[in-house]
Design a protein around this motif. Structure first.
Motif, PDB file in Angstrom:
ATOM      1  N   ARG B 177      44.675 -18.370 -46.206  1.00 31.15           N
ATOM      2  CA  ARG B 177      43.492 -18.927 -46.845  1.00 31.15           C
ATOM      3  C   ARG B 177      42.461 -17.832 -47.123  1.00 31.15           C
ATOM      4  NH1 ARG B 177      40.591 -24.022 -46.846  1.00 31.15           N
ATOM      5  NH2 ARG B 177      42.431 -25.079 -46.079  1.00 31.15           N
ATOM      6  N   LEU B 178      42.281 -16.980 -46.096  1.00 30.82           N
ATOM      7  CA  LEU B 178      41.308 -15.899 -46.205  1.00 30.82           C
ATOM      8  C   LEU B 178      41.736 -14.902 -47.273  1.00 30.82           C
ATOM      9  CD1 LEU B 178      38.753 -15.498 -44.705  1.00 30.82           C
ATOM     10  CD2 LEU B 178      39.913 -14.045 -43.073  1.00 30.82           C
ATOM     11  N   ARG B 179      43.042 -14.783 -47.438  1.00 32.28           N
ATOM     12  CA  ARG B 179      43.584 -13.852 -48.409  1.00 32.28           C
ATOM     13  C   ARG B 179      43.158 -14.251 -49.818  1.00 32.28           C
ATOM     14  NH1 ARG B 179      49.775 -12.489 -47.435  1.00 32.28           N
ATOM     15  NH2 ARG B 179      49.016 -12.340 -45.295  1.00 32.28           N
ATOM     16  N   LEU B 180      43.270 -15.545 -50.110  1.00 31.82           N
ATOM     17  CA  LEU B 180      42.869 -16.055 -51.426  1.00 31.82           C
ATOM     18  C   LEU B 180      41.398 -15.775 -51.679  1.00 31.82           C
ATOM     19  CD1 LEU B 180      44.594 -19.522 -51.720  1.00 31.82           C
ATOM     20  CD2 LEU B 180      45.042 -17.446 -53.017  1.00 31.82           C
ATOM     21  N   GLN B 181      40.591 -16.055 -50.627  1.00 35.10           N
ATOM     22  CA  GLN B 181      39.156 -15.922 -50.742  1.00 35.10           C
ATOM     23  C   GLN B 181      38.779 -14.456 -50.923  1.00 35.10           C
ATOM     24  OE1 GLN B 181      37.503 -17.754 -47.301  1.00 35.10           O
ATOM     25  NE2 GLN B 181      35.420 -17.231 -47.897  1.00 35.10           N
ATOM     26  N   THR B 182      39.432 -13.587 -50.116  1.00 35.53           N
ATOM     27  CA  THR B 182      39.043 -12.188 -50.116  1.00 35.53           C
ATOM     28  C   THR B 182      39.444 -11.493 -51.403  1.00 35.53           C
ATOM     29  OG1 THR B 182      39.380 -12.228 -47.749  1.00 35.53           O
ATOM     30  CG2 THR B 182      39.072 -10.083 -48.744  1.00 35.53           C
ATOM     31  N   ARG B 183      40.558 -11.918 -51.991  1.00 34.00           N
ATOM     32  CA  ARG B 183      40.953 -11.217 -53.202  1.00 34.00           C
ATOM     33  C   ARG B 183      39.991 -11.526 -54.342  1.00 34.00           C
ATOM     34  NH1 ARG B 183      46.616 -14.368 -54.401  1.00 34.00           N
ATOM     35  NH2 ARG B 183      45.831 -15.849 -55.908  1.00 34.00           N
ATOM     36  N   GLU B 184      39.453 -12.745 -54.359  1.00 35.02           N
ATOM     37  CA  GLU B 184      38.406 -13.054 -55.340  1.00 35.02           C
ATOM     38  C   GLU B 184      37.181 -12.190 -55.084  1.00 35.02           C
ATOM     39  OE1 GLU B 184      39.034 -14.938 -57.836  1.00 35.02           O
ATOM     40  OE2 GLU B 184      41.010 -15.307 -56.975  1.00 35.02           O
ATOM     41  N   GLU B 185      36.919 -12.050 -53.779  1.00 36.19           N
ATOM     42  CA  GLU B 185      35.758 -11.268 -53.345  1.00 36.19           C
ATOM     43  C   GLU B 185      35.873  -9.812 -53.809  1.00 36.19           C
ATOM     44  OE1 GLU B 185      32.257 -11.609 -50.907  1.00 36.19           O
ATOM     45  OE2 GLU B 185      33.498 -12.886 -52.137  1.00 36.19           O
ATOM     46  N   ILE B 186      37.077  -9.252 -53.652  1.00 38.30           N
ATOM     47  CA  ILE B 186      37.302  -7.871 -54.074  1.00 38.30           C
ATOM     48  C   ILE B 186      37.067  -7.751 -55.580  1.00 38.30           C
ATOM     49  CG2 ILE B 186      39.092  -6.123 -54.406  1.00 38.30           C
ATOM     50  CD1 ILE B 186      40.224  -6.930 -51.695  1.00 38.30           C
ATOM     51  N   ARG B 187      37.573  -8.719 -56.303  1.00 42.10           N
ATOM     52  CA  ARG B 187      37.375  -8.721 -57.757  1.00 42.10           C
ATOM     53  C   ARG B 187      35.869  -8.765 -58.088  1.00 42.10           C
ATOM     54  NH1 ARG B 187      39.876  -7.996 -62.832  1.00 42.10           N
ATOM     55  NH2 ARG B 187      38.168  -6.549 -62.790  1.00 42.10           N
ATOM     56  N   ARG B 188      35.139  -9.656 -57.380  1.00 41.38           N
ATOM     57  CA  ARG B 188      33.709  -9.814 -57.649  1.00 41.38           C
ATOM     58  C   ARG B 188      32.954  -8.506 -57.356  1.00 41.38           C
ATOM     59  NH1 ARG B 188      29.312 -10.466 -54.816  1.00 41.38           N
ATOM     60  NH2 ARG B 188      30.363 -10.636 -52.811  1.00 41.38           N
ATOM     61  N   ILE B 189      33.279  -7.906 -56.194  1.00 40.67           N
ATOM     62  CA  ILE B 189      32.585  -6.683 -55.799  1.00 40.67           C
ATOM     63  C   ILE B 189      32.898  -5.569 -56.789  1.00 40.67           C
ATOM     64  CG2 ILE B 189      32.483  -4.901 -54.016  1.00 40.67           C
ATOM     65  CD1 ILE B 189      33.159  -7.222 -52.015  1.00 40.67           C
ATOM     66  N   GLN B 190      34.158  -5.510 -57.206  1.00 38.52           N
ATOM     67  CA  GLN B 190      34.558  -4.459 -58.140  1.00 38.52           C
ATOM     68  C   GLN B 190      33.822  -4.625 -59.466  1.00 38.52           C
ATOM     69  OE1 GLN B 190      36.762  -4.360 -61.019  1.00 38.52           O
ATOM     70  NE2 GLN B 190      36.762  -2.122 -61.059  1.00 38.52           N
ATOM     71  N   ARG B 191      33.712  -5.864 -59.919  1.00 46.40           N
ATOM     72  CA  ARG B 191      32.978  -6.142 -61.167  1.00 46.40           C
ATOM     73  C   ARG B 191      31.524  -5.749 -61.020  1.00 46.40           C
ATOM     74  NH1 ARG B 191      36.098 -10.018 -64.110  1.00 46.40           N
ATOM     75  NH2 ARG B 191      37.631  -8.596 -64.969  1.00 46.40           N
ATOM     76  N   ALA B 192      30.940  -6.121 -59.840  1.00 51.16           N
ATOM     77  CA  ALA B 192      29.513  -5.882 -59.621  1.00 51.16           C
ATOM     78  C   ALA B 192      29.194  -4.391 -59.593  1.00 51.16           C
ATOM     79  CB  ALA B 192      29.067  -6.546 -58.322  1.00 51.16           C
ATOM     80  N   THR B 193      30.093  -3.587 -59.031  1.00 51.32           N
ATOM     81  CA  THR B 193      29.793  -2.164 -58.904  1.00 51.32           C
ATOM     82  C   THR B 193      30.340  -1.365 -60.075  1.00 51.32           C
ATOM     83  OG1 THR B 193      31.815  -1.888 -57.633  1.00 51.32           O
ATOM     84  CG2 THR B 193      29.797  -2.217 -56.386  1.00 51.32           C
TER      85      THR B 193
END
Lengths: 297, 365
Positions: B177-193
């Protein structure tokens, strides 16, 4: 539950009996001896109880000398030997070639007999009618007048005793620290490297905290061991340590029991109790300090 | 920052007598665009982690060159490359608090690059807020969950504004479950930076879902690089076709003869490839039940909500049985044990039987 308890005590019994007989009982006896004034071995009698034994010991110039020697020894050898051992083991960890050879060399003193090592130190330092000793020979090249390290001035004798102690206790510390260093995961060093951490900072901020439990263990046992020093002094200066001004607290206890001036179990016990109090205090201080600086993962 | 890998090769010396040296990365050439999120994908031992270590400087290539922008960094030690790296097990310093961990890379800076204490505190706060761990700054890593540790590791890698960000199997230590959430998170952070990011994974779903481009590797060789959907829809070879997609692609022994593709002796599609034996790979979603000449035996029907999965077998299949995914609405078309399927030409790929190379041809009804 009750039945299980019985079994547990049964298993513990052998160890408890031996510990009680040879550790707890003597320990209590030492405290009792130290309070009995004028105890006589032969008649097993004493004049009475009180603190006279402590007062005698604390006013005895030989004891004060031993106390001073022990403290100097502890304060010099524990930090120096631990620090050197740390540097050596970090050095060993960072070389690849010949590491095993060097590890063996550094560990040799540990498996060598104390008295044999003492003999080597004699050859290095003793001044005889025939030779000034190896160290004096080298010092001579630099124009230093020969020094009598074994029978000469106090500082020279203390220097030899400290060097000797450091040399004897260091191998074990190197060994323990080497294995502690090997247990630090490479990932931490990789992370530090990618983050551009300077070498010194890696050492102080990562290596030392990561092995701090081991370092702390070495410091505590180092303090206790150094306070109990005796055989090292005998190996260098012979059994008449009082004459050489090189006696230690344990040496004083021994002399009071069995030495030429011996036969005073009460005084010996009092000195032993004082040593116990000192070691206990230092260990407690160590524990308090360690709370802040030792990181158990 | 654009990153260029030019014929990068890493060979490890042989371990012991009689063993051959191992080439972990073989003649690897790739250009990573500025601001791109790139996934290195492959089975374990394919050299993807070695490639990552070459990028961050923990390993030095045996040959080839590496550029960050126009700078040749091939020989530059890791300390001076200015990359941020998130390790597989995070490598957070256990004796430091979250805040001290994130601040650590900043304190390494010297001279005019070194921020003041106030600036450091601000940067730490910024990085912590970006990964949403602002409340955890006083904690020790051992007091955090896996997902939180992961975020701290990302914050630590980002705080010094690295030229590129590298993540080594970033999700492998997290639960599903955390994997799904975290991969979105990585995408978001990468986009943001907007930092050029390379991450390594053996999980094709993970790679497909968040990356701009994926690079499929095997045995140190780059097999295919491209946008996830493109690679999925147009695999360069059998390995890539098999590696991408769940359930995996189904492979059959087929023949091309007289402009037709034969499976089980029946012509299923028209085909302009040269005559001969071929490997036919068909995506599980490439089957149309009840409309064609490809006859299979249905063993089992598994209903999984949105889709229905048929477990089938047929003589020309290379394994025990294969899976076909059909719309739940089409379930009534499946009656009895024998079902005829039509094939969607876009989901069918032909490969050379010997080399596994793609045979490019036009397929039709």
């Amino acid at each position: 539950m009750e039945k299980r308890n019985h079994k547990a005590w049964l298993y513990l019994a052998p160890a408890l009996v031996f510990l009680g007989l040879f550790l707890v009982y003597p320990l209590i006896d030492v405290f009792i001896f130290s309070l009995e004034e004028g105890y006589n071995f032969a008649s097993q009698t004493s004049f009475g109880t009180g603190l006279y034994n402590f007062s005698y010991v604390l006013h005895d110039p030989y004891f004060l000398q031993a106390l001073k020697n022990t403290f100097i020894l502890v304060l010099i050898t524990v930090p120096v030997s631990t620090g050197l051992a740390l540097l050596i083991s970090v050095g060993l960890a960072s070389i690849k070639k010949l590491r095993n050879l060097f590890q063996t060399i550094y560990f040799l003193p540990y498996v060598t007999n104390t008295l044999a090592v003492g003999l080597v130190f004699m050859i290095l330092f003793q001044k005889t009618p025939y030779s000034d000793g190896f160290v004096n020979l080298i010092l001579g090249f630099f124009g230093v007048a020969p020094i009598d390290f074994i029978g000469g001035p106090y500082w020279a004798k203390m220097l030899v005793l400290c060097l000797y102690t450091i040399w004897v206790v260091m191998p074990f510390k190197v060994l323990v620290l080497t294995s502690a260093l090997a247990s630090v995961k490479q990932d931490y060093y990789n992370a530090a490297m990618v983050d551009g951490t300077p070498k010194w900072r890696v050492f102080t901020k990562i290596t030392v905290p990561m092995i701090s439990p081991t370092l702390f263990y070495l410091i505590i046992t180092g303090f206790i061991g150094a306070f109990k020093a005796y055989s090292d002094a005998v190996a260098l200066f012979g059994t008449n340590l009082n004459a050489a001004e090189m006696n230690t607290i344990v040496g004083y206890v021994y002399d009071m029991l069995y030495g030429a001036s011996g036969g005073y179990p009460s005084y010996a016990s009092a000195a032993a109790v004082i040593l116990f109090a000192i070691v206990l205090t230092i260990t407690c201080i160590n524990l308090i300090v360690s709370r802040k600086h030792v990181h158990y993962s | 920052m654009k990153v260029t890998l030019q014929n990068l090769t890493k060979t490890f010396p042989a371990r012991g007598k009689g063993k051959k040296p191992v080439t972990a990365v073989d003649n690897f050439t790739l250009e990573i665009q500025d601001g791109e999120l790139l996934a290195l994908l492959g089975p374990s031992g394919c050299g993807k982690s070695t490639t990552l270590n070459l990028l961050c400087g923990l390993l030095e290539p045996s040959s080839g060159k590496l550029f960050f922008g126009d700078d040749d960094v091939t020989k530059l030690p890791a300390q001076n490359r200015g990359v941020g790296m998130v390790f597989q097990n995070y490598a957070l310093y256990p004796h430091l608090t979250v805040e001290q961990n994130i601040r650590f890379p900043l304190e390494n800076l010297k001279g005019k690059d070194r921020p003041t204490k106030e600036q450091m505190a601000n940067k730490v706060k910024e990085a912590a807020d970006l990964v949403q761990i602002g409340e955890l700054l006083e904690r020790k890593p051992s007091e955090l969950s896996g997902g939180q540790q992961q975020r701290v590791a990302i914050a630590r890698a980002l705080v010094k504004m690295p030229r590129i960000l590298l993540l080594d199997e970033p999700l492998s230590n997290l639960d599903a479950r955390l994997r799904l959430q975290t991969r979105e998170e990585i995408r978001r952070i990468q986009r943001a930076t907007g930092i050029t990011t390379v991450f390594v994974t053996h999980d094709q779903e993970e790679a497909m879902s968040i990356s701009d481009r994926i690079v499929v590797m095997k045995d140190g060789l780059l097999h295919q690089a491209g946008k996830p959907q493109e690679v999925y829809d147009d695999p360069a070879d059998l390995f890539v076709a098999k590696f991408l997609g769940t359930p995996p692609i189904n492979t059959f022994d087929g023949q091309v003869k007289d402009g037709k593709l034969f499976l089980n002796g029946a012509a299923v599609l028209s085909c302009d490839a040269p005559d001969g034996d071929v490997v036919v790979a068909i995506r599980p979603e490439g089957f149309l039940p009840g409309e064609g000449s490809f006859i299979c035996c249905v063993q089992r029907l598994e209903v999984m909500g949105r889709d229905t999965s048929l477990v089938c077998n047929c003589p020309c299949f290379t394994g025990e049985h294969f899976r076909v995914i059909i719309d739940s609405d089409d379930t009534q078309k499946v009656t009895g044990t024998s079902v005829s399927f039509g094939l969607k030409p876009g989901k069918v790929f032909l490969f050379d039987k010997e080399t596994g190379c793609r045979i490019r041809c036009n397929l039709g009804e």
